[in-house]
Design an enzyme around this catalytic site. Structure first.
Site, mmCIF file in Angstrom:
data_model
loop_
_atom_site.group_PDB
_atom_site.id
_atom_site.type_symbol
_atom_site.label_atom_id
_atom_site.label_comp_id
_atom_site.label_asym_id
_atom_site.label_seq_id
_atom_site.Cartn_x
_atom_site.Cartn_y
_atom_site.Cartn_z
ATOM 1 N N GLU A 53 -24.964 -16.673 -80.231
ATOM 2 C CA GLU A 53 -26.271 -17.888 -79.602
ATOM 3 C C GLU A 53 -27.736 -17.423 -79.187
ATOM 4 O O GLU A 53 -28.413 -17.837 -79.790
ATOM 5 C CB GLU A 53 -25.633 -18.759 -78.626
ATOM 6 N N HIS A 68 -30.090 -22.653 -86.608
ATOM 7 C CA HIS A 68 -29.702 -22.687 -86.165
ATOM 8 C C HIS A 68 -28.517 -21.591 -86.396
ATOM 9 O O HIS A 68 -28.326 -21.034 -85.941
ATOM 10 C CB HIS A 68 -28.798 -23.667 -85.098
ATOM 11 N N GLU A 69 -27.104 -22.171 -87.603
ATOM 12 C CA GLU A 69 -26.626 -21.318 -88.275
ATOM 13 C C GLU A 69 -26.713 -20.788 -88.895
ATOM 14 O O GLU A 69 -26.018 -19.253 -88.519
ATOM 15 C CB GLU A 69 -25.242 -22.459 -88.934
ATOM 16 N N HIS A 88 -26.709 -17.736 -86.379
ATOM 17 C CA HIS A 88 -25.267 -16.985 -86.429
ATOM 18 C C HIS A 88 -25.362 -15.645 -87.736
ATOM 19 O O HIS A 88 -24.501 -14.631 -87.223
ATOM 20 C CB HIS A 88 -24.666 -17.798 -86.569
HETATM 21 ZN ZN ZN Z 1 -24.697 -21.754 -82.319
#
Ligand code: ZN
Length: 484
Positions: free
Chosen positions: A284, A254-255, A258
């Protein structure tokens, strides 16, 4: 020197100082000794005072008036500087500094209250944060809606009415899909223990596979995983749980999603207003498409299964298909960050409704725990058994991030649209993912989204990437195909 050159030279130093402030925030969550909390709060307030003075500097208005017609990048930078300047001059310097100080303090108080299961210890500082953010929202809205004014910081161009309508369209199909998934035979679960060293080694390997640049970033541990910084210093954090290796693995992916966005912005935009993600919703979409549509796909989990067997040995899962089901297990649970893709947006909807009530003065912080617990039982059929499973689970409200939660769901909707376009453009995607290679998918995201930064407004960023208007249809179709 033209007015634009003067403005950009001034702005470049403001952007650099904002990066310094962000790095202090990273340090607070990753490295800072607990005893430094009060001093750090003062440091953050001092830096915010400098940033606020620069952003509200009257020379900015004069430069903006004097700038002459220019190229697309110039127009975008002016649009972003003007928005930041108009925001800054509405907020008194005293309020900006007080918000920085109180939200810095509140995060440490929240972390301790969460560990101690002590809502009462958190309520006084939460009350301060809510009061200050309501005051800021009112100053920004100038008679309009204070919640929408705060939302615009994270998602320019979107209103709470737009988001409420989006949730109203999402909710019935998500609830129906959840009931169907919960009625199916339960997915298998992993057994045994997963040593932290192995989890972190896998996290590094997967981050590299996605293309995260460790020369311009680093991976550390924190209570709540996050990404900080832009340009040539983009840092990510993860966390580990020896009983649940998916927590570390999927937090990391997830990170990384980003971070790839920030690392992938055209270097010409470094330390300019255009040189960061277009909005939190667009951000996101990049983290969620990496985590879910790519990271939790049948093809990619097949590769992960092999790597995890190499690292951890037998963990009670007999096949790639069983592993795919284990990764995508739908179960009742309290925690948003551990929620499956079907229920995730229902967790957001609860927060969206409660934080609007807090910001509009319809809910007092003293009544928040009861409101949360009642709503959770009604929405999820599950009683909240302790505060860390309820209103103390997330860092956001202590950090003053009211208006931020709904951008998560908007990001999921955008990720659904991007994934549909990605599958259309890359017919060999699954074959790549089965070899543990998301490279082609990431290059597609880079070409369509990352490199532009904030050159286009958020909705235009997604519309251009997918070649049409975004909507929730592709996300719901994807979820129903996967979980139905
Ligand atoms: Zn996030």
């Amino acid at each position: 020197m033209t007015a634009y050159d003067d403005l950009m030279a001034f702005q470049r130093q403001t952007e650099a100082l904002a990066q310094v402030s962000g790095r202090l925030g990273w340090d607070q969550e990753v490295m800072m000794p607990e005893g430094a909390a009060a001093q750090r709060a003062e440091e953050m307030a001092a830096l915010e005072t400098v940033l606020h003075a620069r952003r509200s500097d009257p020379r900015i208005g004069e430069w903006l008036d004097d700038c002459v017609t220019m190229d697309e990048t110039g127009h975008a930078n002016l649009r972003l500087v003007r928005r930041q300047h108009e925001r800054a001059i509405r907020v008194p310097a005293r309020l900006a500094a007080e918000l920085a100080r109180v939200t810095s303090l509140a995060q440490g108080i929240w972390a301790r209250a969460r560990a101690d299961e002590d809502v009462a210890a958190f309520l006084p500082v939460l009350g301060d944060v809510v009061r200050l953010r309501r005051e800021e929202g009112a100053a920004l809205a100038q008679g309009g809606d204070p919640y929408d004014a705060l939302l615009h910081d994270y998602e320019p161009g979107t209103t709470s009415d737009d988001l409420a309508a989006m949730f109203a369209r999402l909710r019935p199909r998500l609830v129906a899909l959840r009931e169907k998934a919960l009625a199916a035979p339960p997915a298998p679960r992993l057994t045994g223990s997963f040593p932290e060293a192995g989890q972190l080694a896998l996290a590094h390997e997967v981050a590299r596979a996605f293309g995260y640049d460790f020369e311009r970033g680093r991976l550390d541990k924190s209570v709540h995983p996050f990404t900080a910084g832009s340009g040539d210093d983009v840092r990510i954090t993860t966390r580990t749980d020896e009983a649940d290796p998916f927590n570390c693995l999927y937090s990391t992916i997830h990170e990384v999603g980003h971070a790839l966005y920030e690392q992938g912005i055209d270097g010409a935009h470094l330390l300019t207003p255009v040189g960061q993600g277009a909005s939190m919703g667009v951000h996101e979409s990049q983290s969620r498409i990496c985590e879910n549509q790519i990271g939790r796909s049948r093809a990619f989990t097949g590769w992960i299964y092999g790597r995890m067997r190499d690292i951890f040995g037998d963990f009670g899962i007999a096949s790639e298909n069983d592993f795919f089901r284990a990764v995508n297990r739908v179960a009742r649970g309290h925690i948003r960050t551990e929620a499956d893709e079907v229920q995730y947006n229902l967790h957001i909807l609860l927060r969206f409704d409660l934080e609007q009530a807090l910001m509009r003065g319809d809910l007092a912080t003293g009544d928040l725990e009861a409101a949360w617990n009642d709503r959770f039982l009604a929405d999820f059929g599950l009683a909240v058994d302790r505060p860390s499973h309820g209103m103390l689970q997330d860092v956001h409200w202590s950090a003053g991030l009211f208006g931020y939660f709904p951008t998560y769901s908007l990001g999921n909707v955008y990720a659904g649209c991007l994934h549909a376009a990605l599958c259309r453009d890359l017919p060999a995607l699954d074959a790549d993912l089965a070899r543990g290679d998301p490279g082609a998918a990431i290059r597609w995201l880079h070409a369509k989204v990352h490199r532009y930064g904030s050159l286009h407004d958020p909705l235009a960023t997604i519309t251009r990437a997918i070649g049409g208007e975004p909507g929730e249809g592709p996300l719901l179709d994807y979820l129903e195909a996967k979980f139905g």
